[in-house]
Motif scaffolding. Sequence first.
Motif, PDB file in Angstrom:
ATOM      1  N   HIS A  39      -9.117  34.419   2.708  1.00  0.00           N
ATOM      2  CA  HIS A  39     -10.474  34.142   2.239  1.00  0.00           C
ATOM      3  C   HIS A  39     -11.435  34.844   3.179  1.00  0.00           C
ATOM      4  CE1 HIS A  39      -9.856  31.108   5.302  1.00  0.00           C
ATOM      5  NE2 HIS A  39     -10.955  30.438   5.077  1.00  0.00           N
ATOM      6  N   ASP A  43     -13.957  33.309  10.676  1.00  0.00           N
ATOM      7  CA  ASP A  43     -12.823  33.247  11.611  1.00  0.00           C
ATOM      8  C   ASP A  43     -11.590  33.964  11.053  1.00  0.00           C
ATOM      9  OD1 ASP A  43     -12.958  30.979   9.827  1.00  0.00           O
ATOM     10  OD2 ASP A  43     -11.322  30.040  10.940  1.00  0.00           O
ATOM     11  N   HIS A  44     -11.692  34.498   9.829  1.00  0.00           N
ATOM     12  CA  HIS A  44     -10.588  35.256   9.222  1.00  0.00           C
ATOM     13  C   HIS A  44     -10.973  36.712   8.947  1.00  0.00           C
ATOM     14  CE1 HIS A  44      -8.221  31.568   8.475  1.00  0.00           C
ATOM     15  NE2 HIS A  44      -9.442  31.063   8.627  1.00  0.00           N
ATOM     16  N   ASP A 140      -6.038  27.350   6.165  1.00  0.00           N
ATOM     17  CA  ASP A 140      -7.279  26.845   5.590  1.00  0.00           C
ATOM     18  C   ASP A 140      -7.016  26.205   4.233  1.00  0.00           C
ATOM     19  OD1 ASP A 140      -7.817  28.801   7.667  1.00  0.00           O
ATOM     20  OD2 ASP A 140      -9.900  28.275   7.283  1.00  0.00           O
ATOM     21  N   HIS A 193      -3.880  28.515  13.330  1.00  0.00           N
ATOM     22  CA  HIS A 193      -5.237  28.059  13.052  1.00  0.00           C
ATOM     23  C   HIS A 193      -5.493  26.773  13.835  1.00  0.00           C
ATOM     24  CE1 HIS A 193      -8.820  27.097  10.524  1.00  0.00           C
ATOM     25  NE2 HIS A 193      -8.871  28.395  10.419  1.00  0.00           N
TER      26      HIS A 193
END
Length: 226
Positions: A39, A43-44, A140, A193
Amino acid sequence: MVECHDELFLLDAGTGLSNIRNYRSIISKYDTIHLILSHYHLDHTIGIIYLDPFVRDKKIKIYGPGRMAYPETTSYYMHALLRREFFSRCIDDFSDDVQIIDFPAESFRAGNTKITVKEQQHSSPSFRIVLDDKLIYATDTTFDPGVWNELSGTLLLHECWDCHQTISDRHTSLWQLKYQLPLNKFDKVLLLHQNPAWDVSDYEFIEKSIAGTNLILAKDGMQLSV
Ligand SMILES: [Zn+2]
Ligand SMILES: [Zn+2]
């Protein structure tokens, strides 16, 4: 970073991508870099800026959910993220050959590798990514026990955001992974994560909780063979 069928994959582009400088010898083996985004949360994606100096002579293929789950394409979001006000190089300047592709279907091929993606519940749609039915990357996402009764693989990379018994509609807790995931369906389950708010005592608690199981706390630099 995953090497599979003579191809190189990056799963998401968080700040951990700054470690890419330690893997020049691996990158130099490949003409193409496949970056698959679960997504677009920062943070990705924000770590994509660390790719820049290492991929100028490569073909870059970036895959993301795009119109499968969002109003705009992955290309739109990547160009918005790297507007000139935020970073000096636009994504198209990273190399002479940058392709940005929305997931074309829930199953598609990237080179010789089968990629399977499936939407998960999160604050914005995120996608589980499976490489060659072996490596499952699920970050996530709220924990959905039903999914894991059907899926198995050799290596599961799963997010672990809460270290106590928390039920969330956005993320997964260690308690859910330890007690609700059928751990015997996987050789190893790597916890990713990790919550930046965890302190030393949280890490000690987690290490104690997972001792003797196939749950493993992921660490920078860790290498695994599947
Ligand atoms: Zn995240
Ligand atoms: Zn997220």
